[in-house]
Design a protein around this motif. Structure first.
Motif, PDB file in Angstrom:
ATOM      1  N   HIS A 327       0.814  -1.216   0.000  1.00  0.00           N
ATOM      2  CA  HIS A 327       0.000   0.000   0.000  1.00  0.00           C
ATOM      3  C   HIS A 327       0.842   1.259   0.000  1.00  0.00           C
ATOM      4  O   HIS A 327       0.326   2.347  -0.293  1.00  0.00           O
ATOM      5  N   ARG A 328       2.124   1.160   0.310  1.00  0.00           N
ATOM      6  CA  ARG A 328       3.006   2.330   0.297  1.00  0.00           C
ATOM      7  C   ARG A 328       3.550   2.642  -1.097  1.00  0.00           C
ATOM      8  O   ARG A 328       4.159   3.700  -1.292  1.00  0.00           O
ATOM      9  N   GLN A 329       3.365   1.739  -2.024  1.00  0.00           N
ATOM     10  CA  GLN A 329       3.884   1.954  -3.364  1.00  0.00           C
ATOM     11  C   GLN A 329       3.006   2.941  -4.134  1.00  0.00           C
ATOM     12  O   GLN A 329       1.776   2.932  -3.990  1.00  0.00           O
ATOM     13  N   PRO A 330       3.611   3.795  -4.959  1.00  0.00           N
ATOM     14  CA  PRO A 330       2.828   4.813  -5.679  1.00  0.00           C
ATOM     15  C   PRO A 330       1.647   4.234  -6.461  1.00  0.00           C
ATOM     16  O   PRO A 330       0.597   4.872  -6.561  1.00  0.00           O
ATOM     17  N   PHE A 332      -0.419   2.154  -5.629  1.00  0.00           N
ATOM     18  CA  PHE A 332      -1.564   1.798  -4.800  1.00  0.00           C
ATOM     19  C   PHE A 332      -1.925   2.854  -3.765  1.00  0.00           C
ATOM     20  O   PHE A 332      -2.734   2.588  -2.873  1.00  0.00           O
ATOM     21  N   TRP A 333      -1.391   4.039  -3.881  1.00  0.00           N
ATOM     22  CA  TRP A 333      -1.744   5.081  -2.913  1.00  0.00           C
ATOM     23  C   TRP A 333      -3.250   5.342  -2.894  1.00  0.00           C
ATOM     24  O   TRP A 333      -3.862   5.495  -1.833  1.00  0.00           O
ATOM     25  N   ALA A 334      -3.857   5.378  -4.061  1.00  0.00           N
ATOM     26  CA  ALA A 334      -5.291   5.674  -4.122  1.00  0.00           C
ATOM     27  C   ALA A 334      -6.130   4.530  -3.575  1.00  0.00           C
ATOM     28  O   ALA A 334      -7.255   4.740  -3.116  1.00  0.00           O
ATOM     29  N   ALA A 335      -5.574   3.318  -3.609  1.00  0.00           N
ATOM     30  CA  ALA A 335      -6.320   2.148  -3.146  1.00  0.00           C
ATOM     31  C   ALA A 335      -6.154   1.893  -1.658  1.00  0.00           C
ATOM     32  O   ALA A 335      -6.772   0.995  -1.106  1.00  0.00           O
ATOM     33  N   ALA A 336      -5.312   2.672  -1.009  1.00  0.00           N
ATOM     34  CA  ALA A 336      -5.030   2.445   0.415  1.00  0.00           C
ATOM     35  C   ALA A 336      -5.148   3.752   1.171  1.00  0.00           C
ATOM     36  O   ALA A 336      -4.188   4.265   1.733  1.00  0.00           O
ATOM     37  N   ALA A 337      -6.339   4.299   1.178  1.00  0.00           N
ATOM     38  CA  ALA A 337      -6.546   5.614   1.779  1.00  0.00           C
ATOM     39  C   ALA A 337      -6.349   5.601   3.279  1.00  0.00           C
ATOM     40  O   ALA A 337      -5.860   6.568   3.859  1.00  0.00           O
TER      41      ALA A 337
END
Length: 383
Positions: A327-330, A332-337
């Motif tokens: 979730h820290r990877q760019p 997946f930023w939007a998928a891990a609010a």
């Protein structure tokens, strides 16, 4: 001093001979050796059907397709995993929903899965992280009554056991990796296992462009009938050269696991006497193959994780940072609010490291690693 790598594949003359025989046969693409590897792998893993693929990521992709996961669906996944676990749902237009993991095993739990289920949840991907078996039964008890498919990402799991059977044996779908970092390697390569005959047949077709007959059958025919392409498929095939290596490696698996557990036990004994280091171990429901032997550096240790990695590197010892937090990877930023719900994942990612462990590791090499682990205590006046 010689460099100590974090991992080395255990390969030798038998693998060389196996590949040479395939080359001499003239049949190097997917063919009889792939079929043999599939049969033998299915027997070894107590699976009903095994479908060889180009890697574990493509096996996960096929698993989601045959399970009917598609656009608008949600797939629950651990963030504490290699990014391929979270990428696979994206391939079918689904949304990965990140959940946290248990601090001692690094695996997802039934409680975490249950809390994340919504009306859009279509599947859950669970991971045997680093070879530590996930508690599959408890998660299936949550998901099966709701019609949610549980897919086991057993990329690291070959040789691990769950309740007396190989990991993956109880999963309706499981995906496996034969990357060089894994115990059983074909260089690159993967496998999909399933208990569903219809899903197995569809996966076999999809990996070969969804052809109505396999390339091997077509090649074996003097006058092959015209093939049809039944749907949009993929080129996810394994070669016979890879499969020949896999067959040899499969025969080595039990010895690999025995040796790795022996080395892991020595680490555990040594680390038990070092305050501030917490090693991974077997859960109560199974045994690990110790594909990765990770250690958490706790606040009481004289240095932090990165300091210990640096000390190991100065001793010409190649360790690795712990499992990533996807979730820290760019991507997946939007998928891990809501990162606050992933506290254990972030703690483990920030504070764990993977120690060298491979079949050929000598007692002297392991002693060098343990000496570096103990050195900060001596500097701090604790030893």
């Amino acid at each position: 001093m010689n460099r100590i790598n974090v991992m080395k594949p255990w390969m030798g003359a038998d693998e060389i001979l196996a590949v040479s025989d395939v080359i001499a046969s003239g049949w190097v693409a997917q063919g009889p050796k792939v079929a043999q590897f599939e049969r033998e792998f299915a027997v070894a893993m107590h699976a009903q059907h095994a479908i060889a693929t180009s890697n574990c990521t493509t096996a996960l992709h096929l698993a989601l397709i045959v399970a009917g996961v598609g656009a608008g669906d949600e797939v629950i996944v651990p963030s504490f995993s290699f990014i391929a676990t979270a990428n696979a749902p994206i391939y079918v237009g689904a949304r990965p929903i990140f959940i946290d993991v248990d601090s001692s095993t690094g695996d997802v739990t039934a409680e975490g899965v249950a809390a994340a289920i919504t009306e859009r949840t279509r599947a859950v991907i669970v991971v045997d992280q680093g070879g530590v078996p996930v508690d599959l039964d408890s998660i299936q008890e949550v998901c099966d009554p709701l019609g949610i498919v549980v897919i086991e990402d057993a990329a690291c799991g070959a040789g691990s056991t769950y309740r007396g059977r190989p990991v993956g044996a109880g999963a309706v779908l499981a995906a496996w990796s034969f990357h060089p970092r894994k115990l059983l390697t074909t260089g690159e390569g993967g496998m999909l296992t399933t208990s569903n005959a219809q899903w197995a047949e569809r996966a076999r077709q999809l990996r070969e462009h969804a052809m109505s007959m396999s390339a091997a059958d077509r090649q074996a025919s003097v006058l092959a009938p015209a093939e049809e392409y039944l749907e949009t498929g993929f080129n996810y095939r394994m070669t016979d050269m890879q499969a020949a290596v896999g067959i040899v490696q499969l025969g080595r698996l039990s010895e690999m696991v025995r040796r790795r557990r022996e080395i892991a036990a020595r680490y555990a004994t040594a680390i038990a006497g070092i305050d501030g280091l917490r090693p991974v171990g077997d859960p109560e429901w199974g045994t690990s193959n110790f594909q990765s032997y990770w250690v958490e550096v706790e606040p009481g240790f004289p240095t932090d994780r990165d300091g210990l990695l640096k000390a190991l590197a100065e001793g010409d010892i190649s360790a690795r940072r712990g499992i990533m937090a996807s979730h820290r990877q760019p991507a997946f930023w939007a998928a891990a609010a809501d990162h606050a719900l992933l506290g254990v994942t972030e703690r483990l990612t920030d504070n764990t490291l993977i120690l060298p462990l491979f079949h050929q590791m000598t007692d002297e090499e392991q002693a060098r690693v343990i000496d570096v682990l103990r050195a900060p205590l001596t500097v701090a006046g604790h030893g």
